[in-house]
Design a protein around this motif. Structure first.
Motif, mmCIF file in Angstrom:
data_model
loop_
_atom_site.group_PDB
_atom_site.id
_atom_site.type_symbol
_atom_site.label_atom_id
_atom_site.label_comp_id
_atom_site.label_asym_id
_atom_site.label_seq_id
_atom_site.Cartn_x
_atom_site.Cartn_y
_atom_site.Cartn_z
ATOM 1 N N GLU A 37 38.058 69.583 46.740
ATOM 2 C CA GLU A 37 38.419 68.341 45.603
ATOM 3 C C GLU A 37 39.161 68.884 44.537
ATOM 4 O OE1 GLU A 37 36.694 65.414 46.104
ATOM 5 O OE2 GLU A 37 36.825 64.590 44.358
ATOM 6 N N PRO A 38 40.292 68.293 44.415
ATOM 7 C CA PRO A 38 40.835 68.554 42.993
ATOM 8 C C PRO A 38 40.148 68.459 41.577
ATOM 9 C CG PRO A 38 42.192 67.297 44.442
ATOM 10 C CD PRO A 38 41.104 67.131 44.956
ATOM 11 N N LYS A 39 40.614 69.190 40.878
ATOM 12 C CA LYS A 39 39.769 68.955 39.448
ATOM 13 C C LYS A 39 40.696 67.691 38.871
ATOM 14 C CE LYS A 39 37.476 72.849 39.733
ATOM 15 N NZ LYS A 39 35.852 72.701 40.236
ATOM 16 N N THR A 40 41.767 67.868 38.758
ATOM 17 C CA THR A 40 42.643 66.497 37.977
ATOM 18 C C THR A 40 44.140 66.724 38.632
ATOM 19 O OG1 THR A 40 43.503 66.018 35.868
ATOM 20 C CG2 THR A 40 43.145 68.287 36.287
ATOM 21 N N LEU A 41 44.732 65.481 38.403
ATOM 22 C CA LEU A 41 46.358 65.548 39.117
ATOM 23 C C LEU A 41 47.086 65.468 37.568
ATOM 24 C CD1 LEU A 41 45.723 63.299 42.118
ATOM 25 C CD2 LEU A 41 46.011 65.883 41.693
ATOM 26 N N ASP A 42 46.612 65.546 36.619
ATOM 27 C CA ASP A 42 47.529 65.550 35.341
ATOM 28 C C ASP A 42 48.130 67.162 35.434
ATOM 29 O OD1 ASP A 42 48.399 66.024 32.824
ATOM 30 O OD2 ASP A 42 47.030 65.353 31.600
ATOM 31 N N ARG A 182 43.371 61.131 36.846
ATOM 32 C CA ARG A 182 42.528 60.204 37.902
ATOM 33 C C ARG A 182 43.604 59.171 38.574
ATOM 34 N NH1 ARG A 182 38.217 61.883 40.881
ATOM 35 N NH2 ARG A 182 37.215 63.475 39.364
ATOM 36 N N HIS A 183 44.859 58.623 37.606
ATOM 37 C CA HIS A 183 45.624 57.780 38.225
ATOM 38 C C HIS A 183 47.027 58.308 37.903
ATOM 39 C CE1 HIS A 183 42.313 55.197 38.783
ATOM 40 N NE2 HIS A 183 41.921 55.521 37.489
ATOM 41 N N TYR A 194 45.093 55.989 45.684
ATOM 42 C CA TYR A 194 43.749 55.973 45.189
ATOM 43 C C TYR A 194 43.125 57.379 45.354
ATOM 44 C CZ TYR A 194 42.305 54.979 50.164
ATOM 45 O OH TYR A 194 42.191 54.901 51.238
ATOM 46 N N TRP A 195 41.835 57.618 44.553
ATOM 47 C CA TRP A 195 41.085 58.974 44.887
ATOM 48 C C TRP A 195 39.785 58.426 45.004
ATOM 49 C CZ3 TRP A 195 41.913 63.344 40.948
ATOM 50 C CH2 TRP A 195 40.826 64.528 41.191
ATOM 51 N N LYS A 196 39.244 58.800 46.324
ATOM 52 C CA LYS A 196 37.911 58.457 46.394
ATOM 53 C C LYS A 196 37.127 59.960 46.377
ATOM 54 C CE LYS A 196 38.038 54.341 49.463
ATOM 55 N NZ LYS A 196 38.040 53.829 50.818
ATOM 56 N N LEU A 220 50.270 59.562 53.126
ATOM 57 C CA LEU A 220 49.882 60.914 53.433
ATOM 58 C C LEU A 220 48.268 60.869 52.708
ATOM 59 C CD1 LEU A 220 50.078 64.015 53.399
ATOM 60 C CD2 LEU A 220 50.948 64.022 51.062
ATOM 61 N N ARG A 221 47.620 60.985 53.809
ATOM 62 C CA ARG A 221 46.210 60.899 53.676
ATOM 63 C C ARG A 221 45.496 62.620 53.670
ATOM 64 N NH1 ARG A 221 42.962 56.309 54.290
ATOM 65 N NH2 ARG A 221 44.862 55.054 54.990
#
Length: 507
Positions: A37-42, A182-183, A194-196, A220-221
């Motif tokens: 799991e990533p921490k953040t996509l910032d 997160r977005h 999206y990120w589940k 890309l999943r």
């Protein structure tokens, strides 16, 4: 046309449409077994590899590492000039580039993004950007970056993940880093959908990406699959197209499996044993050298890496100025015992090895280390804790020995020198190794622009650190990626940032 024919034609049309949709989805969706799991996509926030290796799908930077990992090449900036005094870099943006919301990328976005990157309150890597004194938007497509002093790694640093360019207006609209993480949005090859948490992250093709013809897949999943063996099983069974970071123990069986192939890529990864140099008996360089002679690195490559990897004589993987002249410490238990005797530890001593529970490679290395140390009279216990606890104890120096690794995100020796062995960086990655000459050379390496002189500086740095035995140098370790044989075009630069935009899926 009578009613029967009309209904029949309508059904045929629906069947054809449905059939085309199924075929389209089956051919264009790339399913990747992702490692965690990533921490953040910032981009300014993370320091964990799963995050930064994911976020670059969405965001581009001014420059980037080339596909062959040998140079820095244009990315969002199509060109740049450097002033004669090496203090001003002027970047020219590609015109017409768009963010995923359709807004044009402008110099104002660049200034906003890089100011976040050099802000220590927002970015843990801000020290790399301290030499930037000011950033100015000259016009809509031109950015001027002004340094306080000549700084050799600046272009390499601007290719780093946290120097990615994001849309200022969108960031402010979503309310800051937590929501943006997160977005995320950028001008990269894939749009975030999206990120589940704990399940998957979905990216879709950005049709207006400035590199025409890319990406080659429509979706890309990322399927979150922390267990490496499960990823290997999934790609073998065909439920995913690609499995990243498969265990070396699985490589041969994967190669033998029908419709599966494996790519072994050389990356900038260095594996080592961290030594707490601030406590006895490890304050004595003779003891640290004894540990290096005691460990059978080739045995680790055979037993843990299944033959993949190379013995590392340096703290540095083969980045730009890798010193390939170093001899390192060959396996020599007799020499190790002699050094221990010289240091007053003829009868050995007791120590402990701190590892992350459930991390097979780390535990295997610790087990070999334990046996090698026993052979020279050192009794070592293995303490298994969860990764968060291990990390906290490293920072607090409540450990003695611990297997570890690091990777370089940039094509320059500065990052790992600062991170790995400089006391001014982070106390030599929490090992308390400290040599004033190393600090002096690390600082000089940043200021020196002459390539030949820089090479001499980093060669000397690596020689000193090796002689100081600041760590137990183990291996330069590649990465193994398994994929179905209809997956084509995967590029894995040495930074290990998977470039999925070049991947296509055949029949």
């Amino acid at each position: 046309m009578n009613r029967y024919k009309l209904v029949l034609c309508s059904l045929l049309a629906l069947v054809m449409l449905f059939g085309l949709q199924v075929c389209w989805a089956g051919e264009k969706v790339l399913k990747v077994g992702w490692l965690s799991e990533p921490k953040t996509l910032d981009p300014v926030g993370p320091s964990d590899n799963p995050s930064l290796w994911a976020l670059h799908n969405v965001q581009d930077s001014l420059v980037r590492v080339s596909n062959d990992s040998q140079s820095i090449e244009p990315d969002m900036a199509e060109s740049w000039e450097v002033s004669d005094d090496n203090l001003t870099y002027t970047f020219h943006l590609r015109r017409g580039m768009k963010f995923h919301n359709g807004e044009e990328v402008t110099a104002e976005d660049v200034v906003f993004s890089l100011n976040r990157t050099r802000d220590p309150k927002q970015c843990p890597y801000s020290s790399m950007f301290e030499p930037i004194k000011d950033i100015q938007a000259v016009d809509r497509y031109t950015v001027k970056l002004i340094l306080s002093a000549p700084y050799a790694p600046i272009l390499a640093d601007l290719a780093m993940f946290n120097a990615a360019i994001i849309p200022k207006k969108y960031f402010q609209k979503v309310g800051g880093t937590e929501n943006f993480g997160r977005h995320p949005m950028g001008a990269g090859p894939f749009k975030f959908e999206y990120w589940k948490p704990g399940e998957e992250i979905l990216f879709s093709k950005f049709d207006d990406y400035w590199r025409k013809g890319l990406p080659k897949v429509d979706e890309l999943r990322y399927l979150i699959m922390p267990d490496a063996t499960s990823r290997a099983i999934a790609v073998r069974g065909g439920s995913i197209d690609v499995a990243v970071y498969v265990p070396f123990s699985e490589v041969q069986s994967l190669k033998a499996a029908p419709n599966v192939k494996v790519s072994i890529d050389r990356i900038w990864r260095h594996d080592f044993i961290k030594i707490n140099c601030g406590i006895k008996p490890f304050t004595d360089v003779r003891v640290r050298r004894a540990l290096n002679y005691a460990v059978n690195k080739k045995g680790i490559i055979r037993a843990v890496l299944f033959g993949f990897g190379e013995v590392a004589p340096s703290y540095m993987p083969p980045v730009k100025y890798y010193n390939d002249r170093l001899k390192g410490y060959p396996y020599n238990p007799e020499k190790a015992r002699s050094l221990l005797k010289e240091a007053g530890y003829e009868k050995g001593f007791k120590t402990s090895i701190l590892v992350t529970a459930g991390e097979p490679m780390m535990v295997s290395i610790a087990t070999i280390l334990q046996q090698n140390l026993k052979d020279i009279g050192i009794e070592a216990s293995i303490e298994k804790v969860e990764e968060g606890t291990r990390w906290d104890r490293l920072i607090a120096r409540k450990y003695q020995l611990s297997p570890d690794y690091y990777t370089s995100d940039i094509l320059d020796d500065d990052l790992l020198t600062d991170f790995g062995i400089s006391y001014a960086g982070n106390q030599a990655y929490f090992s308390d190794y400290h040599n004033p000459k190393v600090e002096e050379l690390a600082s000089l390496g940043r200021k020196t622009l002459d390539e030949k002189k820089r090479r001499e500086i980093y060669y000397e740095l690596q020689r000193i650190v090796m002689e100081d035995a600041a760590q137990i140098f183990l291996t330069t370790t590649p990465t193994a990626t398994a994929m179905r044989d209809n997956v084509q075009g995967l590029i894995v630069p040495a930074s290990n940032y998977y470039r999925w935009e070049y991947v296509s899926i055949g029949d």
